[in-house]
Design a protein around this motif. Sequence first.
Motif, PDB file in Angstrom:
ATOM      1  N   TYR A   1      11.606  33.187 -40.866  1.00 15.19           N
ATOM      2  CA  TYR A   1      10.815  32.367 -41.803  1.00 15.19           C
ATOM      3  C   TYR A   1      11.163  30.881 -41.659  1.00 15.19           C
ATOM      4  N   GLN A   2      12.461  30.571 -41.613  1.00 14.71           N
ATOM      5  CA  GLN A   2      12.885  29.170 -41.537  1.00 14.71           C
ATOM      6  C   GLN A   2      12.532  28.547 -40.189  1.00 14.71           C
ATOM      7  N   ILE A   3      12.638  29.301 -39.096  1.00 13.78           N
ATOM      8  CA  ILE A   3      12.265  28.777 -37.775  1.00 13.78           C
ATOM      9  C   ILE A   3      10.802  28.349 -37.781  1.00 13.78           C
ATOM     10  N   ARG A   4       9.961  29.173 -38.362  1.00 13.89           N
ATOM     11  CA  ARG A   4       8.530  28.879 -38.400  1.00 13.89           C
ATOM     12  C   ARG A   4       8.215  27.727 -39.352  1.00 13.89           C
ATOM     13  N   LEU A   5       8.795  27.762 -40.552  1.00 16.97           N
ATOM     14  CA  LEU A   5       8.520  26.710 -41.538  1.00 16.97           C
ATOM     15  C   LEU A   5       9.063  25.365 -41.073  1.00 16.97           C
ATOM     16  N   ARG A   6      10.264  25.357 -40.532  1.00 15.59           N
ATOM     17  CA  ARG A   6      10.871  24.104 -40.068  1.00 15.59           C
ATOM     18  C   ARG A   6      10.326  23.666 -38.715  1.00 15.59           C
ATOM     19  N   ASP A   7       9.559  24.534 -38.055  1.00 15.10           N
ATOM     20  CA  ASP A   7       8.995  24.278 -36.736  1.00 15.10           C
ATOM     21  C   ASP A   7      10.090  23.927 -35.735  1.00 15.10           C
ATOM     22  N   ILE A   8      11.116  24.772 -35.714  1.00 15.87           N
ATOM     23  CA  ILE A   8      12.240  24.581 -34.797  1.00 15.87           C
ATOM     24  C   ILE A   8      11.822  25.035 -33.403  1.00 15.87           C
ATOM     25  N   GLY A   9      12.068  24.206 -32.407  1.00 10.65           N
ATOM     26  CA  GLY A   9      11.676  24.549 -31.045  1.00 10.65           C
ATOM     27  C   GLY A   9      12.816  24.367 -30.062  1.00 10.65           C
ATOM     28  N   GLY A  10      12.559  24.752 -28.813  1.00  5.26           N
ATOM     29  CA  GLY A  10      13.568  24.624 -27.768  1.00  5.26           C
ATOM     30  C   GLY A  10      14.483  25.835 -27.747  1.00  5.26           C
ATOM     31  N   ILE A  11      15.747  25.601 -27.405  1.00 10.88           N
ATOM     32  CA  ILE A  11      16.739  26.682 -27.314  1.00 10.88           C
ATOM     33  C   ILE A  11      17.358  26.915 -28.688  1.00 10.88           C
ATOM     34  N   ILE A  12      17.419  28.169 -29.094  1.00  7.84           N
ATOM     35  CA  ILE A  12      18.000  28.545 -30.386  1.00  7.84           C
ATOM     36  C   ILE A  12      19.042  29.628 -30.145  1.00  7.84           C
ATOM     37  N   ILE A  13      20.258  29.410 -30.660  1.00  6.20           N
ATOM     38  CA  ILE A  13      21.341  30.393 -30.556  1.00  6.20           C
ATOM     39  C   ILE A  13      21.644  30.897 -31.966  1.00  6.20           C
ATOM     40  N   ILE A  14      21.563  32.218 -32.164  1.00  2.00           N
ATOM     41  CA  ILE A  14      21.821  32.810 -33.475  1.00  2.00           C
ATOM     42  C   ILE A  14      23.114  33.617 -33.397  1.00  2.00           C
ATOM     43  N   ASP A  15      24.076  33.261 -34.242  1.00  2.00           N
ATOM     44  CA  ASP A  15      25.369  33.946 -34.281  1.00  2.00           C
ATOM     45  C   ASP A  15      25.381  34.888 -35.483  1.00  2.00           C
ATOM     46  N   PHE A  16      25.043  36.146 -35.228  1.00  2.00           N
ATOM     47  CA  PHE A  16      25.089  37.142 -36.291  1.00  2.00           C
ATOM     48  C   PHE A  16      26.533  37.586 -36.521  1.00  2.00           C
ATOM     49  N   ILE A  17      26.778  38.212 -37.657  1.00  2.00           N
ATOM     50  CA  ILE A  17      28.108  38.759 -37.935  1.00  2.00           C
ATOM     51  C   ILE A  17      28.349  39.921 -36.978  1.00  2.00           C
ATOM     52  N   ASP A  18      29.542  39.957 -36.386  1.00  2.00           N
ATOM     53  CA  ASP A  18      29.853  40.976 -35.376  1.00  2.00           C
ATOM     54  C   ASP A  18      29.678  42.388 -35.918  1.00  2.00           C
ATOM     55  N   MET A  19      29.020  43.240 -35.117  1.00  2.00           N
ATOM     56  CA  MET A  19      28.806  44.643 -35.473  1.00  2.00           C
ATOM     57  C   MET A  19      29.415  45.523 -34.387  1.00  2.00           C
ATOM     58  N   GLU A  20      30.112  46.556 -34.799  1.00  2.00           N
ATOM     59  CA  GLU A  20      30.785  47.445 -33.860  1.00  2.00           C
ATOM     60  C   GLU A  20      29.791  48.336 -33.120  1.00  2.00           C
ATOM     61  N   LYS A  21      28.815  48.873 -33.825  1.00  2.00           N
ATOM     62  CA  LYS A  21      27.909  49.864 -33.247  1.00  2.00           C
ATOM     63  C   LYS A  21      26.757  49.204 -32.482  1.00  2.00           C
ATOM     64  N   LYS A  22      26.465  49.719 -31.303  1.00  2.00           N
ATOM     65  CA  LYS A  22      25.328  49.216 -30.527  1.00  2.00           C
ATOM     66  C   LYS A  22      24.020  49.494 -31.252  1.00  2.00           C
TER      67      LYS A  22
ATOM     68  N   SER B   1      23.488  49.367 -34.375  1.00  2.00           N
ATOM     69  CA  SER B   1      23.304  48.310 -35.385  1.00  2.00           C
ATOM     70  C   SER B   1      22.799  47.032 -34.733  1.00  2.00           C
ATOM     71  N   ARG B   2      23.367  46.691 -33.556  1.00  2.00           N
ATOM     72  CA  ARG B   2      22.926  45.487 -32.848  1.00  2.00           C
ATOM     73  C   ARG B   2      21.461  45.617 -32.426  1.00  2.00           C
ATOM     74  N   ASP B   3      21.080  46.820 -31.992  1.00  2.00           N
ATOM     75  CA  ASP B   3      19.692  47.058 -31.587  1.00  2.00           C
ATOM     76  C   ASP B   3      18.741  46.921 -32.775  1.00  2.00           C
ATOM     77  N   LYS B   4      19.170  47.400 -33.941  1.00  2.00           N
ATOM     78  CA  LYS B   4      18.335  47.290 -35.145  1.00  2.00           C
ATOM     79  C   LYS B   4      18.058  45.829 -35.486  1.00  2.00           C
ATOM     80  N   VAL B   5      19.101  45.000 -35.399  1.00  2.00           N
ATOM     81  CA  VAL B   5      18.937  43.569 -35.723  1.00  2.00           C
ATOM     82  C   VAL B   5      18.037  42.889 -34.699  1.00  2.00           C
ATOM     83  N   PHE B   6      18.259  43.183 -33.420  1.00  2.00           N
ATOM     84  CA  PHE B   6      17.432  42.600 -32.356  1.00  2.00           C
ATOM     85  C   PHE B   6      15.958  42.971 -32.530  1.00  2.00           C
TER      86      PHE B   6
END
Length: 511
Positions: A352-373, A375-380
């Motif tokens: 929502y914020q990326i779209r509203l703020r019109d953020i462009g270019g390269i974006i790196i998102i640091d999610f909280i570390d998850m042990e299970k793959k 869980s990572r797939d669900k977030v992705f």
Amino acid sequence: MMNKKLVVNVCEHETRVALLEDETIAELFIERQNETEIAGNIYKGRVQRVLPGMQAAFVDIGLSQAAFIYVDDVIGDQGAADFPMTDEEDAEKGGENDAGNAPPVRSHEIHIEEMLTEGQEIMVQVAKSPIGTKGPRVTSYISLPGRFLVLMPASDHVGISRRIEEEEERERLRQMVTDLRTGKAGYIVRTAAEGVQPEKLAYEMGFLKNLWNTIRVRSRKNSAPTLLHQELTVSLRAVRDLLTHEAEQLVVDSRATYKAILSFLDTFMPSLKESVELYEGGEPLFDAYNLEGDISRALKKKVWLKSGGYVVIEHTEALVAIDVNTGRYVGKHNLEETILKTNLEAVKEIAYQIRLRDIGGIIIIDFIDMEKKSSRDKVFNALREALRRDRSKTHVLPMSDMGLIQMTRKRVKKALTRMLCEPCFYCDGEGYLMSGQSVCYNIFREALRDARDMVGNRLTIRVNPDIAELLHGEENHIIVSLEQAIGRQIVVYPNAEFHFEEFDIFETVKC
């Protein structure tokens, strides 16, 4: 069914257009009197400088900053390139670079010095408006957007919006445009053309061809640099590009703009005139729709989540970094579940914020570390799904083992924060101030250095009032140590006009 609406607030100095989805602002477009959006404008420019080492050139188009053009954006007699695709075109021939406009691909290598010379006049269109210290990015592949079609005079390609998914309708539109067009000009069929009859496409083809002929005549009559064609105002662009497909209704609070919109619709889409409403309420329009709070929130670095977690959005020179934190949220069952829930909630807010703020270019998102793959797939997968509503092109890479997701989003204009904000004059855009204790220690060191060259029997220090309070209070030991070290009396004076980090040391003679 999602309810979508366009809300247009017009002032003498500024026009704001908000796209609402279920009464929540999803996108915001702003046009100011002194900062009119120039993307889409067509200029006759003059080549200022050719850069063989970068395979690019600077072009004077009459603005304060020279425009920049890459070799693959220059039309030439040799090795003509395929026309670059628009946002809406189906990626039949490969896509655009997700971080911006990609140049077309040539059949063999062509050098910029073979195509452009200094002083040469060239017709160009602005692909990207100036952003920060970067001048506009231009291309000589002109495209003229209408309601249903985009005319591409330098191409013979017929493309269909990738948002028209039904194959039968895609083929119908492709055949219709192929049958109707005369000459070799190319067209992109826009999403709004879905279901339209040949008469409307024929009318718009004629309009766009006449517009292109007018631009060519102006180019022959005028010398560079000069503006040949100006894009529509932000309110009329919203009508052309968003009304009906992205929104079913438009509300505007200016009678003059209301009449201009009706006149525009009368020419191109008379059936949509009933969708336009003039707002005449006493309360400001954006206040009536509770939009000002969401806009202010979109300018903050920290965005709180309902669960108590939060997201931090940092703009850097090279990329945008987004960090997810659990904050006050402690969960109910186990740590993995708590982290997954926070990350999934953050996904919706980030998209929502990326779209509203019109953020462009390269974006790196640091999610909280998850042990299970899993869980990572669900977030992705949740992030990819959340970005589907975004009209700007995005490309998302799978989450790394460290919990990082790299993505790109097409950037055409300034992000909302760059448009509405400027570097803090107090911290000079650093985002930090030196601590009060550090300022006091700096004063101590500076006074020791200066005292060696002073002959007076007293040292006077002028500082910000907050620093003066520290030196008279909890950091008073600095003054005591300084007096012992230099053998002189120290006098501290507060000055309300001083910056927090500013101080002045000079000698005085005690009478």
